[in-house]
Design an enzyme around this catalytic site. Structure first.
Site, PDB file in Angstrom:
ATOM      1  N   ILE A 127       0.785   6.836   0.417  1.00  0.00           N
ATOM      2  CA  ILE A 127       0.212   5.722   1.168  1.00  0.00           C
ATOM      3  C   ILE A 127      -1.243   5.559   0.778  1.00  0.00           C
ATOM      4  CG2 ILE A 127      -0.196   4.783   3.479  1.00  0.00           C
ATOM      5  CD1 ILE A 127       1.797   7.002   4.461  1.00  0.00           C
ATOM      6  N   CYS A 128      -1.626   4.335   0.490  1.00  0.00           N
ATOM      7  CA  CYS A 128      -3.020   4.061   0.174  1.00  0.00           C
ATOM      8  C   CYS A 128      -3.710   3.609   1.454  1.00  0.00           C
ATOM      9  CB  CYS A 128      -3.087   2.991  -0.923  1.00  0.00           C
ATOM     10  SG  CYS A 128      -4.762   2.477  -1.296  1.00  0.00           S
ATOM     11  N   LEU A 129      -4.320   4.556   2.153  1.00  0.00           N
ATOM     12  CA  LEU A 129      -4.944   4.254   3.449  1.00  0.00           C
ATOM     13  C   LEU A 129      -6.221   5.101   3.532  1.00  0.00           C
ATOM     14  CD1 LEU A 129      -4.497   2.780   6.197  1.00  0.00           C
ATOM     15  CD2 LEU A 129      -3.350   4.843   6.995  1.00  0.00           C
ATOM     16  N   HIS A 155       0.815  -1.218   0.000  1.00  0.00           N
ATOM     17  CA  HIS A 155       0.000   0.000   0.000  1.00  0.00           C
ATOM     18  C   HIS A 155       0.843   1.260   0.000  1.00  0.00           C
ATOM     19  CE1 HIS A 155      -3.263  -2.574   0.311  1.00  0.00           C
ATOM     20  NE2 HIS A 155      -3.645  -2.422   1.567  1.00  0.00           N
TER      21      HIS A 155
END
Lengths: 381, 157
Positions: free
Chosen positions: B96-98, B89
């Site tokens: 950041i893929c959050l 991620h």
């Protein structure tokens, strides 16, 4: 003589009126285009010169002032210009001009001459008569005096006096931290003594009110005002569970039922509201406010001995502050397990940025940011 | 509408968060005090990979940027520095893929809870690799990760 440009209007036909208003301001020519002399404000003369153009157009008239006068009118230029345009003739304008200057001189007292020696001798005599122990403060010019008084229960009160230069002919201005306005009546031969007598009487009338407030302040957690003064009639008391009671006490009838408002999560507040409404008539004026509230609501107020203030003054979950401008976090999540408080403005601002919130009339429905339970908030009034 | 008020309240909230983080930091985390400007709009947080995970012994740096609408707006959070964690991620440019950093943001979250989420995201990783579209994304994305239209996957990686 320095100058000060001003527009002035023309047509002067009423020399007589002008002579009455400003006897020291005289026309300098036959055409009445130039006036020179003095204008009298509060028994002081200020040099002034007015020039009106030949066309008698007010737009092009000029006023020249001496430097003290310039200082006085500095903050009032707009007002003076406006008066210039509204006045029909020179006399009318000068009347307005004097009125403005009168206000200006009042706020610029350092420009006025000190009071006569008799002022000081009289004042000192009166202070000695009163007793220096009653005085908590005197400024260098002997113009501001604070009287310190104690009421029947030993509470200290301060009456701040601003002595009029005409004292003892004119009464002093009096300020005090009281819940009701204090009006000084000035007898023929007034002195500090008469201030003291009236102040004492005013305090006696309020002793019962302060007794009530002291009992409340001592035995409950007051969330608002943060530091109550003697003049505050409002208190917000912590009830626990994020609920609080906001009340306003009538200082003249302190033991009567105060104006009450319950704040907090519905499940906590609703039963209390019902009790308050149902048992209002059981209010006993011979008991104290606190005793009455305890018996009517059937609760014990959390006290400083049993709780610490951090138990109540919960911060808003969004801005992390307790006080935002003047508002408190009084919007509370109804889920008793969450009970997170928010400021109305913060919660509304958050809902506004969410597409998922819906609005009905002036209420916005959304979810508590902490526990996701439904919560609604009113839009700003 | 609230311009002046929100600005002041944003700074006060950040101040409180900063104090709390300095006083009682979560394990392995430290606010880099030198990175913080007077306006508090930008902080760097140093963090360590949790022990017992694939990132044990590694050190990372997170850059937080706060807009004047914080906490109504989520902070912009990216990894910076030499060591960008290799994670499905986390893109190699630090993005950041959050979901809590964009659409699942709530003012109930804070710098501390974001840091903890990122640590736990790293800790739950079983296979150190870059996201499958890393090369394309890094070439085409905006500098600001909040401008990316993220497509959130589950966390079982």
């Amino acid at each position: 003589m320095d100058c000060h440009k001003k527009q002035l209007f023309p047509e002067i036909s009423d020399d007589h009126r002008l002579l009455q208003e400003c006897p020291l301001l005289l026309p300098q020519d036959r055409g009445r285009t130039c006036y020179d002399g003095f204008i009298t404000i509060k028994e002081r003369d200020f040099r002034i010169r007015v020039e009106i153009p030949l066309d008698r157009q007010l737009k092009n008239a000029r006023i020249y002032c001496d430097w003290i006068l310039q200082q006085l009118v500095q903050d009032y230029q707009k007002l003076i210009k406006q008066r210039l345009q509204q006045s029909d003739n020179l006399t009318d304008f000068l009347i307005e001009f004097k009125r403005i200057l009168n206000c200006s001189v009042r706020t610029n007292e350092e420009l006025s001459s000190p009071p006569p020696p008799s002022y000081y001798s009289q004042l000192i005599r009166d202070i000695v008569d009163l007793g220096w122990d009653k005085i908590s403060f005197v400024d260098e010019e002997l113009r501001n005096i604070n009287l310190r008084l104690h009421d029947a229960c030993g509470r200290e009160h301060v009456f701040a006096l601003k002595i009029n230069p005409q004292y003892p002919k004119e009464p002093p201005e009096c300020r005090a931290d009281l819940p009701v306005p204090f009006h000084l009546t000035w007898p023929q031969k007034g002195s500090l003594e008469s201030v003291l007598a009236q102040a004492s009487a005013a305090m006696d009338a309020l002793t019962a009110f302060w007794d009530e407030m002291d009992e409340i302040d001592k035995s409950t957690w007051v969330l608002e005002p943060e530091r109550p003064t003697r003049g505050d009639t409002i208190r917000r008391l912590a009830l626990g569970n994020n609920a609080s009671l906001h009340m306003e006490v009538d200082p003249r009838h302190p033991r009567m039922f105060p104006e009450c408002r319950l704040l907090g999560p519905e499940p906590v507040v609703t039963p209390l509201k019902n009790k308050l409404n149902a048992k209002m008539y059981e209010w006993e004026p011979q008991l104290s406010i606190l005793q009455n509230l305890k018996s009517i609501l059937g609760i014990e107020f959390p006290s400083p001995t049993s709780h610490s203030k951090s138990d109540f003054s919960l911060e808003c979950g969004i801005c992390y502050m307790y006080r935002l401008d003047s508002s408190l976090p009084d919007q509370v999540c109804d889920d008793p397990r969450c009970g997170q408080p928010y400021h109305q403005a913060c919660l509304y601002e958050w809902f506004r940025s969410l597409p998922s919130c819906h609005q009905s009339f002036n209420v916005v429905f959304g979810e508590c940011p902490y526990c996701n339970k439904p919560i609604s908030v009113k839009m700003k009034p | 509408m609230l311009c002046g008020a929100t600005m002041a309240s944003m700074q006060k909230r950040l101040q409180k968060e900063l104090l709390a983080l300095q006083r009682d930091p979560p394990p392995g985390m430290k606010v880099d005090e030198k990175s913080i400007q007077a306006s508090l709009t930008q902080w760097i947080v140093d963090m360590e990979g949790a022990s017992g995970t694939l990132y044990e012994g590694e050190r990372f740096q997170l850059l937080f940027k706060f807009s004047s609408r914080y906490p109504f707006d989520s902070p912009e959070v990216v990894f910076i520095g030499d060591n960008i964690p290799v994670h499905p991620h986390v893109y190699s440019n630090g993005h950041i893929c959050l979901s809590i950093l964009t659409e699942d943001w709530s003012p109930a979250l804070s710098v501390q809870s974001v840091c903890l989420s990122i640590v736990s995201m790293l800790s739950s990783c079983k296979d150190k690799k870059r996201p499958p579209d890393n090369a394309l994304y890094v070439r085409t994305c905006d500098k600001n990760p909040k401008k990316t239209k993220w497509w959130y996957h589950d966390d079982n990686c």
